[in-house]
Design a protein around this motif. Sequence first.
Motif, mmCIF file in Angstrom:
data_model
loop_
_atom_site.group_PDB
_atom_site.id
_atom_site.type_symbol
_atom_site.label_atom_id
_atom_site.label_comp_id
_atom_site.label_asym_id
_atom_site.label_seq_id
_atom_site.Cartn_x
_atom_site.Cartn_y
_atom_site.Cartn_z
ATOM 1 N N ALA A 1 -12.261 64.558 6.876
ATOM 2 C CA ALA A 1 -10.804 64.499 6.861
ATOM 3 C C ALA A 1 -10.177 65.866 7.163
ATOM 4 C CB ALA A 1 -10.315 63.990 5.508
ATOM 5 N N LEU A 2 -10.770 66.954 6.650
ATOM 6 C CA LEU A 2 -10.210 68.277 6.887
ATOM 7 C C LEU A 2 -10.270 68.642 8.365
ATOM 8 C CD1 LEU A 2 -9.077 70.988 5.989
ATOM 9 C CD2 LEU A 2 -11.429 71.735 5.487
ATOM 10 N N LEU A 3 -11.441 68.470 8.995
ATOM 11 C CA LEU A 3 -11.563 68.793 10.412
ATOM 12 C C LEU A 3 -10.682 67.881 11.265
ATOM 13 C CD1 LEU A 3 -15.400 69.457 10.742
ATOM 14 C CD2 LEU A 3 -13.525 71.112 10.468
ATOM 15 N N GLU A 4 -10.545 66.651 10.853
ATOM 16 C CA GLU A 4 -9.684 65.723 11.584
ATOM 17 C C GLU A 4 -8.227 66.174 11.537
ATOM 18 O OE1 GLU A 4 -8.912 60.867 11.717
ATOM 19 O OE2 GLU A 4 -9.858 61.817 9.982
ATOM 20 N N ALA A 5 -7.759 66.601 10.353
ATOM 21 C CA ALA A 5 -6.384 67.078 10.228
ATOM 22 C C ALA A 5 -6.170 68.352 11.045
ATOM 23 C CB ALA A 5 -6.062 67.334 8.756
ATOM 24 N N LEU A 6 -7.128 69.275 10.995
ATOM 25 C CA LEU A 6 -6.991 70.512 11.764
ATOM 26 C C LEU A 6 -6.961 70.236 13.260
ATOM 27 C CD1 LEU A 6 -9.410 72.870 9.775
ATOM 28 C CD2 LEU A 6 -6.909 72.876 9.752
ATOM 29 N N ALA A 7 -7.807 69.303 13.717
ATOM 30 C CA ALA A 7 -7.843 68.982 15.143
ATOM 31 C C ALA A 7 -6.531 68.349 15.597
ATOM 32 C CB ALA A 7 -9.020 68.049 15.433
ATOM 33 N N LEU A 8 -5.986 67.450 14.797
ATOM 34 C CA LEU A 8 -4.733 66.799 15.181
ATOM 35 C C LEU A 8 -3.557 67.770 15.137
ATOM 36 C CD1 LEU A 8 -5.075 63.295 13.466
ATOM 37 C CD2 LEU A 8 -5.088 63.799 15.911
ATOM 38 N N LEU A 9 -3.531 68.648 14.140
ATOM 39 C CA LEU A 9 -2.468 69.647 14.089
ATOM 40 C C LEU A 9 -2.535 70.591 15.286
ATOM 41 C CD1 LEU A 9 -2.423 70.556 10.280
ATOM 42 C CD2 LEU A 9 -0.655 69.348 11.555
ATOM 43 N N ALA A 10 -3.761 70.985 15.661
ATOM 44 C CA ALA A 10 -3.912 71.845 16.834
ATOM 45 C C ALA A 10 -3.470 71.118 18.099
ATOM 46 C CB ALA A 10 -5.369 72.302 16.954
ATOM 47 N N ALA A 11 -3.820 69.834 18.211
ATOM 48 C CA ALA A 11 -3.411 69.065 19.385
ATOM 49 C C ALA A 11 -1.887 68.927 19.454
ATOM 50 C CB ALA A 11 -4.065 67.686 19.360
ATOM 51 N N PHE A 12 -1.262 68.721 18.287
ATOM 52 C CA PHE A 12 0.199 68.601 18.272
ATOM 53 C C PHE A 12 0.863 69.905 18.706
ATOM 54 C CE2 PHE A 12 4.346 68.894 16.282
ATOM 55 C CZ PHE A 12 4.907 67.664 16.575
ATOM 56 N N LEU B 1 0.556 70.314 22.462
ATOM 57 C CA LEU B 1 1.532 69.482 23.170
ATOM 58 C C LEU B 1 2.944 70.050 23.055
ATOM 59 C CD1 LEU B 1 0.295 65.911 22.187
ATOM 60 C CD2 LEU B 1 0.153 66.978 24.440
ATOM 61 N N ARG B 2 3.293 70.552 21.876
ATOM 62 C CA ARG B 2 4.629 71.137 21.704
ATOM 63 C C ARG B 2 4.797 72.377 22.583
ATOM 64 N NH1 ARG B 2 6.368 75.341 19.542
ATOM 65 N NH2 ARG B 2 4.331 75.799 18.648
ATOM 66 N N GLU B 3 3.787 73.236 22.591
ATOM 67 C CA GLU B 3 3.875 74.449 23.399
ATOM 68 C C GLU B 3 3.914 74.106 24.882
ATOM 69 O OE1 GLU B 3 4.218 78.625 23.523
ATOM 70 O OE2 GLU B 3 4.221 77.228 21.832
#
Length: 468
Positions: A319-330, A333-335
């Motif tokens: 769950a931790l790596l999944e959250a970090l990966a999704l936050l990085a992807a977001f 995309l924002r940048e």
Amino acid sequence: MALFDRLYQGDDTIVKRQFRSGGDKPFQCCIFYCDGMVNNQIINENIIRPVTLCRQEGQGLDWLARQVLQINELKSSRDVEDIVRDMLYGDTVLLCQGGEGALVLNTKGFSMRSISEPESEQVLRGPREGFTEGILTNISMIRRKLRTKDLKFEFLQLGDRSKTAVCLCFIQGVVDPKALACLRKRLGEVQIDGVLDSNYIQEFVRDSPRSLFKTMGVTERPDAVAAKLLEGRAAVIVDGSPSVLTAPYIFIENFQSGEDYYVGWHFAAISRAIRATGFVFALTVVPLYLALITFHREMLPASLLFSISAAQQGAPLPALLEALALLAAFEILRESGERTPAGFGQTLSIVGGLVLGQAAVEARFVTAPMVIVVAFSGITGLMLPRLKGPIIWCRLGLLLLSACLGLYGLFAGLAWLLLHLCSLESFGVPLLRDAALLTGPKEDAWYRAPWRSMKRAGRFIAEDGHEK
């Protein structure tokens, strides 16, 4: 004349023009100016033409300034450094035969960006003008909104080589004297070779430079600066930058918008409450979800827990790596959306947010509940562009604490964050001024009072001195 020839030998942008007056006893004159920075019509019609038509005997530079030259702003100077600096900024230097020193004539004529609404601070109602890169234009927009004799402008130069013009703006009798003295002192201590933007100065003069939370305000709207000045703050205008610094700065300003003052106070109160709630959600939603599904599953309703457990089956990442990966992807995309042209930004958001997100869930790379939580946290963070950086780093820290200690780590991180904010000051003013909810309602903090209940000046920073 020989000195200027030596200084700018080989520089084709410096134009030299020699001419003489008429009459039986003509006198020689010479002008130097920087090509592309001047108004050629002013030089031709207000400098060269009057001198060449003059038939009187020359009597020095002072006589030329009083009797011949038809120009509204000029000065006499013997300081070569000052003369060169003014010439490189669009002025024309006039040398006369037998004269001591030189005349510096205002012939500025370089082009600048026209006044338009700042893209980062657009409003549905209210003024549509924003600052430009010209310091005199910016000062005129502030002066037009505050037509009072107490409005003061102090000029100084920063940058050993750039010699950038900087203007300190305040309303005498309203500004906090201690904060103004502190700001003056820090501006005088700035040591740098060049200043190209207001952020150069901000990093030198701000309190707590290592903190994630800024202690100086930044805006591109003249109406916002005028309002800050009326509230007892000071503004720093930098030539070449459309961003104006304001100080002191308090934390509650992060949740205020210029549009709050152009709509009804009922709607402004709702908008501010939504922004404040969004800040809390942006920080805590992902860490709270991670803490609950990792350490405190018993706190979740049974139906919700079964749904999350079913979604997590077959997930390849913790769950931790999944959250970090999704936050990085977001954030990627924002940048990318901010850096791409306007026509492609919407397409990128649709492809990245919908197509890739749906495909990742169907391929079981990530779980659907985590995508929903991360997306909600990211969207609420977008409501507060001034807190973009602090939200990213604080959310990451709270996420790691929650992954290690659960809710205890989350609450400990929030307590540390609150203590850190309590320790910050902005030019002698506590950063959390007017942010307390238990000391009674403020005029313009979490809630904006109607205009008839507002004080006329010094509402916040200098209100004690104003009341005296």
